[in-house]
Design a protein around this motif. Structure first.
Motif, PDB file in Angstrom:
ATOM      1  N   ASP A  99     -33.445 -10.613 -45.960  1.00 38.11           N
ATOM      2  CA  ASP A  99     -33.743 -10.051 -47.278  1.00 38.11           C
ATOM      3  C   ASP A  99     -35.236 -10.029 -47.595  1.00 38.11           C
ATOM      4  O   ASP A  99     -35.630  -9.609 -48.687  1.00 38.11           O
ATOM      5  CB  ASP A  99     -33.021 -10.842 -48.372  1.00 38.11           C
ATOM      6  N   GLU A 127     -36.672  -6.404 -48.022  1.00 38.68           N
ATOM      7  CA  GLU A 127     -36.057  -5.737 -49.174  1.00 38.68           C
ATOM      8  C   GLU A 127     -36.533  -6.337 -50.494  1.00 38.68           C
ATOM      9  O   GLU A 127     -36.787  -5.614 -51.470  1.00 38.68           O
ATOM     10  CB  GLU A 127     -34.539  -5.866 -49.060  1.00 38.68           C
ATOM     11  N   ASP A 128     -36.675  -7.663 -50.542  1.00 37.25           N
ATOM     12  CA  ASP A 128     -36.985  -8.342 -51.799  1.00 37.25           C
ATOM     13  C   ASP A 128     -38.473  -8.594 -52.016  1.00 37.25           C
ATOM     14  O   ASP A 128     -38.924  -8.649 -53.162  1.00 37.25           O
ATOM     15  CB  ASP A 128     -36.246  -9.684 -51.865  1.00 37.25           C
ATOM     16  N   THR A 163     -42.532  -1.218 -47.161  1.00 37.13           N
ATOM     17  CA  THR A 163     -41.510  -1.625 -46.199  1.00 37.13           C
ATOM     18  C   THR A 163     -42.034  -1.588 -44.773  1.00 37.13           C
ATOM     19  O   THR A 163     -41.858  -2.540 -44.006  1.00 37.13           O
ATOM     20  CB  THR A 163     -40.265  -0.729 -46.332  1.00 37.13           C
ATOM     21  N   THR A 203     -31.888  -3.784 -43.950  1.00 37.19           N
ATOM     22  CA  THR A 203     -32.659  -3.601 -45.183  1.00 37.19           C
ATOM     23  C   THR A 203     -32.209  -2.317 -45.869  1.00 37.19           C
ATOM     24  O   THR A 203     -32.180  -1.249 -45.252  1.00 37.19           O
ATOM     25  CB  THR A 203     -34.167  -3.531 -44.881  1.00 37.19           C
ATOM     26  N   ASN A 204     -31.843  -2.412 -47.129  1.00 36.90           N
ATOM     27  CA  ASN A 204     -31.374  -1.234 -47.859  1.00 36.90           C
ATOM     28  C   ASN A 204     -32.507  -0.220 -48.047  1.00 36.90           C
ATOM     29  O   ASN A 204     -33.642  -0.601 -48.345  1.00 36.90           O
ATOM     30  CB  ASN A 204     -30.835  -1.626 -49.234  1.00 36.90           C
ATOM     31  N   TYR A 223     -24.663   2.522 -50.444  1.00 41.39           N
ATOM     32  CA  TYR A 223     -24.744   1.257 -49.723  1.00 41.39           C
ATOM     33  C   TYR A 223     -23.766   1.247 -48.546  1.00 41.39           C
ATOM     34  O   TYR A 223     -24.121   0.866 -47.423  1.00 41.39           O
ATOM     35  CB  TYR A 223     -24.447   0.102 -50.682  1.00 41.39           C
ATOM     36  N   HIS A 280     -25.018   3.490 -45.795  1.00 47.67           N
ATOM     37  CA  HIS A 280     -26.131   2.862 -45.073  1.00 47.67           C
ATOM     38  C   HIS A 280     -25.625   1.801 -44.103  1.00 47.67           C
ATOM     39  O   HIS A 280     -26.053   1.753 -42.944  1.00 47.67           O
ATOM     40  CB  HIS A 280     -27.107   2.237 -46.067  1.00 47.67           C
TER      41      HIS A 280
END
Length: 252
Positions: free
Chosen positions: A94, A97-98, A126, A149-150, A163, A166
């Motif tokens: 994460d 992503e975060d 990213t 990773t979204n 989601y 993906h």
């Protein structure tokens, strides 16, 4: 802090409830004893980076690091994963992503100042964050983290649908990323009963349609897990589905 000798066999959510983050970190250290010194160094560095990046993050009632530790411990203990890159990616799954900007800012030139080429434009955090992971832990780790990773979602379409699309697409071409994602999914799905408030129903609605997706992905011959481990995962998916149904199918 002293921990009981049976910490190595305690269920992870029991460790979470009784001993919290220190207990999970102690359990992580017990698990990595099975690896050689070089591997332990990489795994410890990944744990420390995850702890630093997510230091202020929380998941309802607990530090976010607990989730990352459980994902990694589950892969080592229950899935018998000995691929260090995969466990490192699990700890950092994460991070991009975060905290892309924070992660990207960790790449520095020898003087300690951010290198000019590494100053991240807000529109491209990213890629820069993944480059830092590639520098620190190798391109395979960065590729695996990238796979889980979204992406940026289209605001005009349902986020849950995007989601699921993906997950199905990115994991189709990355067998080891399936292992990371199913550990993440198990922590979120089976662990939904450890969540409180409105997030319970939201999580159940988000994750229930993914159960058959994960069944298919884990059942594939190229998913690098043993038959007993796959049976364990299928049982966990059954349990997650039961819990989602109990939450979402209650009579009005």
């Amino acid at each position: 802090m002293e921990f009981p000798a049976y910490l190595a066999t305690m269920p992870m959510h029991a460790i979470t409830e009784i001993h919290g983050e220190p207990g999970l970190r102690a359990r992580f250290r017990l698990e990595i004893e099975a690896f050689d010194e070089t591997a332990r160094g990489r795994l410890t560095a990944a744990e420390e980076l995850a702890a630093a990046l997510h230091r202020d993050d929380r998941r309802v009632r607990e530090p976010y690091l607990n989730h990352l530790l459980r994902v990694a411990i589950r892969m080592m203990h229950h899935y018998q994963v000995r691929e260090v890159d995969v466990i490192v990616a699990g700890l950092l799954h994460d991070a991009v992503e975060d905290h892309p900007a924070e992660l990207a800012g960790l790449r520095r030139c020898p003087t300690g100042a951010p290198a000019a080429a590494d100053r991240t434009d807000a529109a491209e955090p990213t890629g820069a964050a993944l480059a830092v992971l590639a520098d620190r832990f190798g391109p395979r780790v960065a590729r695996l983290v990238g796979a889980v990773t979204n992406p940026v979602y289209d605001p005009g379409r349902d986020r849950h649908v995007q989601y699921r699309e993906h997950v199905a697409a990115s994991l189709d071409r990355e067998p080891w990323a399936r292992v990371i994602k199913v550990s993440d999914f198990t922590d979120n799905g089976v662990g939904v009963i450890h969540t409180t408030g409105p997030k319970v129903a939201r999580s159940a609605a988000k994750y229930r349609p993914l159960v058959p997706v994960f069944r298919d992905l884990i059942a594939r011959p190229d998913t690098p897990l043993s038959a007993p481990v796959k049976r364990h995962i299928f049982a966990q998916l059954d349990l997650a589905e039961e819990r989602f149904s109990a939450i979402l199918d209650q009579p009005n």
